[in-house]
Design a protein around this motif. Structure first.
Motif, PDB file in Angstrom:
ATOM      1  N   GLU A   1     -22.770  -7.676 -10.112  1.00 15.93           N
ATOM      2  CA  GLU A   1     -23.570  -6.592 -10.701  1.00 15.93           C
ATOM      3  C   GLU A   1     -22.675  -5.473 -11.225  1.00 15.93           C
ATOM      4  OE1 GLU A   1     -26.734  -6.234 -11.288  1.00 15.93           O
ATOM      5  OE2 GLU A   1     -27.637  -7.960 -10.254  1.00 15.93           O
ATOM      6  N   GLU A   2     -21.668  -5.099 -10.441  1.00 21.69           N
ATOM      7  CA  GLU A   2     -20.774  -4.010 -10.850  1.00 21.69           C
ATOM      8  C   GLU A   2     -19.919  -4.419 -12.039  1.00 21.69           C
ATOM      9  OE1 GLU A   2     -18.871  -0.270 -10.861  1.00 21.69           O
ATOM     10  OE2 GLU A   2     -20.759  -0.977  -9.979  1.00 21.69           O
TER      11      GLU A   2
ATOM     12  N   ALA B   1     -22.828  -8.220  -5.231  1.00 21.29           N
ATOM     13  CA  ALA B   1     -22.475  -6.818  -5.491  1.00 21.29           C
ATOM     14  C   ALA B   1     -21.381  -6.713  -6.545  1.00 21.29           C
ATOM     15  CB  ALA B   1     -22.028  -6.144  -4.194  1.00 21.29           C
TER      16      ALA B   1
ATOM     17  N   SER C   1     -24.152  -2.821  -1.579  1.00 19.98           N
ATOM     18  CA  SER C   1     -23.228  -2.622  -2.704  1.00 19.98           C
ATOM     19  C   SER C   1     -22.184  -1.556  -2.374  1.00 19.98           C
ATOM     20  CB  SER C   1     -24.020  -2.226  -3.958  1.00 19.98           C
ATOM     21  OG  SER C   1     -23.160  -2.009  -5.049  1.00 19.98           O
TER      22      SER C   1
ATOM     23  N   GLY D   1     -26.604  -8.275  -1.985  1.00 19.32           N
ATOM     24  CA  GLY D   1     -25.693  -7.400  -2.709  1.00 19.32           C
ATOM     25  C   GLY D   1     -26.353  -6.540  -3.752  1.00 19.32           C
ATOM     26  N   ARG D   2     -27.632  -6.760  -4.009  1.00 22.59           N
ATOM     27  CA  ARG D   2     -28.366  -5.909  -4.937  1.00 22.59           C
ATOM     28  C   ARG D   2     -28.816  -4.605  -4.290  1.00 22.59           C
ATOM     29  NH1 ARG D   2     -32.417 -10.133  -8.064  1.00 22.59           N
ATOM     30  NH2 ARG D   2     -31.127 -10.471  -9.912  1.00 22.59           N
TER      31      ARG D   2
END
Length: 305
Positions: free
Chosen positions: A282-283, A279, A229, A223-224
């Motif tokens: 991180e968001e 993902a 993402s 997901g990085r």
């Protein structure tokens, strides 16, 4: 009455405010859980650390730190059941510090039983409380002794899936900044199939989103990666999901700070902790930082698949 005696006799006002400016961290937890690593990490960010401190000396130690003044007013006390003076009345000791005007922060480290057993066996050490019994017996006794201490903790760090460097970074992120009293938010991705994070304050379930695992060109990525993402965040409901929780955390953070909570863990889960949860975490952390919150993303299970 002398000035020092007057300060002791009046635990409110200026004396209390000064003591509240002293940063005190109390570190305790299970043997083998990582207390020594936490202590070294605190030293790295400027704390004066006293290991294996008898509980009866906590107030005296706090007063010495307060009297030192200036940058020296950052100290950590590591409490260990190996101490002959160890008492299970940590709640009473914390209350006594608060009555003096201090605001101690309690850090509790723990790990799963099987992990603790492996750690003791790898160094060929016995558990300090096992006596003539098995390692598991000593761990069970210690869990019982520390149950109240765990309930008091401001932050609980489960080190089952953390190596030494990861644990050190976690401590440095929590205590290394100039504003250590500000609420710090950790957005932690995880895989449900590996179990829930025991230190989570909020648990978010991202499994309602389509899984990039079933997209061949995305399967091997995490997901990085921007492609993963974009795929995750572009799904129906993803934007509303992130925005809703960003708003919720932003709206509740002032209340948490007023109640003295310093650390908030928001756990975001998907099946394996590789694509969707990473993902989203991180968001979400990015949006919280944009809202001027101290937030960082961590990924517990990344690399396990």
């Amino acid at each position: 009455m002398s000035q020092s005696a007057e300060s002791e006799a009046t635990p409110t006002g200026g004396a209390q405010a000064n003591r509240a400016d002293t940063t005190l961290v109390v570190v305790t937890g299970l043997s083998g859980g990582g207390r020594s690593t936490v202590a070294r990490a605190l030293e790295n960010v400027g704390f004066y650390v006293v290991d294996n401190l008898p509980q009866a000396l906590m107030i005296e130690m706090a007063e010495l730190v307060f009297a030192a003044g200036g940058a020296a007013r950052r100290a950590a006390m590591v409490l260990d059941v190996r101490s002959r003076a160890f008492s299970t009345d940590l709640a009473g000791a914390i209350r006594a510090l608060k009555e003096r005007g201090f605001q101690p922060q309690v850090v509790f480290v723990e790990a799963d039983d099987d992990v603790l057993i492996r750690r003791f066996e790898s160094v060929r050490r016995s558990h300090p409380l096992q006596g003539e019994g098995r390692l598991a017996d000593g761990i069970a006794v210690e869990r019982g002794l520390l149950e109240e201490a765990r309930d008091l903790a401001d932050v609980i760090i489960d080190t089952s899936q953390l190596n030494v460097n990861q644990l050190r970074r976690r401590v440095e992120e929590l205590f290394g900044g100039e504003d250590a009293r500000r609420l710090r938010v950790t957005v932690l991705s995880f895989g449900f199939k590996y179990g829930l994070p025991p230190d989570a304050d909020f648990v978010l379930d991202a499994r309602f989103l389509p899984n990039p695992y079933w997209v061949p060109e995305l399967r091997e990525h995490t997901g990085r990666k921007p492609d993963v993402s974009r795929y995750v965040l572009g799904q129906d409901g993803a934007e509303a999901f992130v925005e809703t929780y960003a708003q919720l955390i932003g709206d509740t953070s002032p209340g948490f700070e007023r109640e003295g909570k310093r650390y908030l863990t928001v756990a975001v889960g998907c099946t394996g902790g590789k694509h969707r949860s990473v993902a989203i975490a991180e968001e979400l952390a990015s949006r919280l930082r944009a809202a001027r919150l101290a937030a960082n993303a961590q990924h517990r299970d990344l690399g396990r698949e």
